[in-house]
Design a protein around this motif. Structure first.
Motif, mmCIF file in Angstrom:
data_model
loop_
_atom_site.group_PDB
_atom_site.id
_atom_site.type_symbol
_atom_site.label_atom_id
_atom_site.label_comp_id
_atom_site.label_asym_id
_atom_site.label_seq_id
_atom_site.Cartn_x
_atom_site.Cartn_y
_atom_site.Cartn_z
ATOM 1 N N MET A 127 2.872 6.039 -2.886
ATOM 2 C CA MET A 127 4.022 6.855 -3.285
ATOM 3 C C MET A 127 4.157 6.901 -4.813
ATOM 4 O O MET A 127 4.479 7.940 -5.373
ATOM 5 C CB MET A 127 5.300 6.321 -2.652
ATOM 6 C CG MET A 127 5.289 6.407 -1.141
ATOM 7 S SD MET A 127 4.852 8.031 -0.559
ATOM 8 C CE MET A 127 6.441 8.665 -0.197
ATOM 9 N N TYR A 157 0.810 -1.216 0.000
ATOM 10 C CA TYR A 157 0.000 0.000 0.000
ATOM 11 C C TYR A 157 0.845 1.269 0.000
ATOM 12 O O TYR A 157 0.569 2.209 -0.739
ATOM 13 C CB TYR A 157 -0.955 0.006 1.190
ATOM 14 C CG TYR A 157 -1.983 -1.082 1.115
ATOM 15 C CD1 TYR A 157 -2.957 -1.057 0.127
ATOM 16 C CD2 TYR A 157 -1.980 -2.143 2.000
ATOM 17 C CE1 TYR A 157 -3.902 -2.059 0.023
ATOM 18 C CE2 TYR A 157 -2.915 -3.155 1.919
ATOM 19 C CZ TYR A 157 -3.881 -3.099 0.925
ATOM 20 O OH TYR A 157 -4.807 -4.086 0.827
ATOM 21 N N LYS A 158 1.889 1.314 0.814
ATOM 22 C CA LYS A 158 2.715 2.512 0.905
ATOM 23 C C LYS A 158 3.421 2.786 -0.418
ATOM 24 O O LYS A 158 3.449 3.921 -0.900
ATOM 25 C CB LYS A 158 3.735 2.380 2.034
ATOM 26 C CG LYS A 158 4.558 3.625 2.232
ATOM 27 C CD LYS A 158 5.516 3.482 3.394
ATOM 28 C CE LYS A 158 6.348 4.736 3.548
ATOM 29 N NZ LYS A 158 7.300 4.609 4.651
#
Length: 72
Positions: A51, A46-47
């Motif tokens: 990004m 997810y991160k």
């Protein structure tokens, strides 16, 4: 004798049709509401995904988050 056997066979046929329709209904319900395929199958976590969108195309970022980069 033929009248009772005829009514028994039509009753058996009605039971079989009812069972078939019930099984079809359960099958359709299972496929529509229970067995669901994930709509998003990203390789990134997810991160990393956030990004990538945030630092990628400005239009794609706005469409995904519904806000501009500096606000996010």
């Amino acid at each position: 004798m033929s009248i009772s056997s005829s009514s028994e066979s039509s009753s058996d046929l009605d039971d079989e049709i009812g069972q078939f329709l019930l099984l079809k209904y359960v099958h359709d319900y299972y496929n529509a509401f229970i067995h669901k395929m994930p709509c998003r199958t990203y390789i990134l976590d997810y991160k990393a995904y956030v990004m990538e969108i945030l630092y990628g195309n400005m239009t794609a970022c706005y469409e995904m988050f519904r806000m501009k980069k500096h606000v996010f």
